[in-house]
Design an enzyme around this catalytic site. Structure first.
Site, PDB file in Angstrom:
ATOM      1  N   GLN A 110      -4.828  -1.809   9.208  1.00 39.87           N
ATOM      2  CA  GLN A 110      -4.460  -3.238   9.139  1.00 39.87           C
ATOM      3  C   GLN A 110      -5.219  -4.182   9.601  1.00 39.87           C
ATOM      4  OE1 GLN A 110      -2.881  -3.955   5.775  1.00 39.87           O
ATOM      5  NE2 GLN A 110      -4.293  -5.815   6.199  1.00 39.87           N
ATOM      6  N   ASP A 132     -11.201   2.103   3.837  1.00 46.08           N
ATOM      7  CA  ASP A 132     -11.516   1.190   3.447  1.00 46.08           C
ATOM      8  C   ASP A 132     -12.210   0.874   3.908  1.00 46.08           C
ATOM      9  OD1 ASP A 132      -9.052  -1.242   3.528  1.00 46.08           O
ATOM     10  OD2 ASP A 132      -9.028  -1.114   5.442  1.00 46.08           O
ATOM     11  N   LYS A 179       1.034  -1.106   0.280  1.00 41.44           N
ATOM     12  CA  LYS A 179      -0.277   0.093   0.524  1.00 41.44           C
ATOM     13  C   LYS A 179       1.155   1.483   0.092  1.00 41.44           C
ATOM     14  CE  LYS A 179      -3.028  -2.428   2.408  1.00 41.44           C
ATOM     15  NZ  LYS A 179      -4.164  -2.816   3.395  1.00 41.44           N
TER      16      LYS A 179
END
Ligand code: NAD
Length: 284
Positions: A97, A120, A53
């Site tokens: 994460q 997200d 990422k």
């Protein structure tokens, strides 16, 4: 028949190029899109994902800030960091994460992220908006699946679609997006009976079960589009998906590989969401 190999690299590069162009436009207005990535603990797969990422941010022109916390961090400390990043006007996107260490409540942490920075698309507010088909963030992996299908030239409308997997972040939103695109959708899961028979009816088959080579050639309708979301390790430790790729390629019309398919798309869609976040927070 030899199936078309869907090229996740080419399609994700295209989406990242579009995001880079948008990032440049924002930068010309003095806005530097910025993503804060929080990693708690030492999970090796999570480290790889976070690194990918960060690399994608660099390529697109999005500033990335990393926060690495030890596995035994108190949940309160993580929530404080999220609150600090929520308040920071220089940060447009916040990504925690997953998975988090077992002593932390993932739902509480996701709820703590400002929905405007939830790149997200895991916050219930954004899940609801996405479900209603309203503008905002797209759930990254599910949206990546849709882009793989449509940018490869396959239409969803009127097609029979079967999704294997019903998790909140993957299976269910994939089914929802296929439905929004006017597919006729069946969701299968671990308690589904006659899985092979149902899969055989699919014009578009998406597998998100996380089971090595579970989708075999006899489960695939000739000419079907097969999208493999699974990320697994085979008996030799090699990265593989849910689909028995070589055998399924003999029957299907198109198959997305692992690696080189959905995984790359997830990162590309995250970049797109970071741009959306920077725009949203600047009234665009
Ligand atoms: P999960 O474990 O939460 O959900 C798995 C789903 O598959 C469940 O709904 C379960 O009912 C179903 N399932 C399991 N075994 C089955 C079987 N034998 N028959 C039918 N259904 C079965 O996992 P998840 O988070 O939804 O992820 C699914 C897979 O996708 C994993 O391999 C994960 O690593 C991968 N994944 C990939 C990406 C990506 O970017 N490519 C992103 C997220 C998840």
């Amino acid at each position: 028949m030899k199936a078309h190999r869907i090229d996740g690299k080419a399609i994700s590069d295209q989406i990242k190029a579009e995001a880079a162009w948008e990032a440049q436009k924002l930068q010309r207005q003095g806005i530097v899109p910025c993503l804060a990535v929080i990693l708690v603990g030492e999970d090796p797969a999570s480290k790889v994902y976070v690194n990918n990422k960060k690399k994608a941010c660099e390529a697109v022109g999005i500033l990335s800030r990393s926060y690495v916390l030890p596995a035994d961090t108190e949940e309160k400390e993580l929530l404080d960091l999220v609150a600090q990043l929520n308040a920071d006007e220089g940060v447009h996107g916040i990504l925690v994460q997953l998975p988090l260490p077992p002593h932390m409540d993932e739902n509480q942490v996701i709820l703590a992220i400002d929905p405007k920075k939830d790149v997200d698309c895991f916050h219930p507010w954004n899940v609801g908006l996405a479900q209603m088909g309203q503008q905002g963030f797209v759930p990254c992996t599910p949206a990546g699946v849709m882009e793989l299908i449509t940018r490869s030239g396959y239409a969803v409308e009127g097609k029979r679609c079967v999704v294997i997997g019903r998790s909140h972040n993957v299976g269910k939103p994939i089914a929802m997006l296929l439905l929004q695109a006017n597919g006729t959708v069946t969701i299968c899961h671990s308690k589904t009976r006659d899985l092979a028979e149902i899969c055989c009816q699919a014009d578009i088959l998406v597998s998100a079960a996380g089971r090595v080579h579970m989708v075999t050639a006899d489960m695939v309708k000739p000419g079907a589009v097969v999208i493999d979301v699974g990320i697994n390790r085979d008996e030799n430790g090699k990265l593989c998906g849910d689909v028995d790729f070589d055998a399924v390629c003999e029957v299907a019309g198109a198959v997305s590989p692992v690696p080189g398919g959905v995984g790359l798309m997830t990162v590309a869609m995250l970049m797109k969401n970071c741009i959306t976040a920077a725009k949203l927070q600047n009234g665009q």
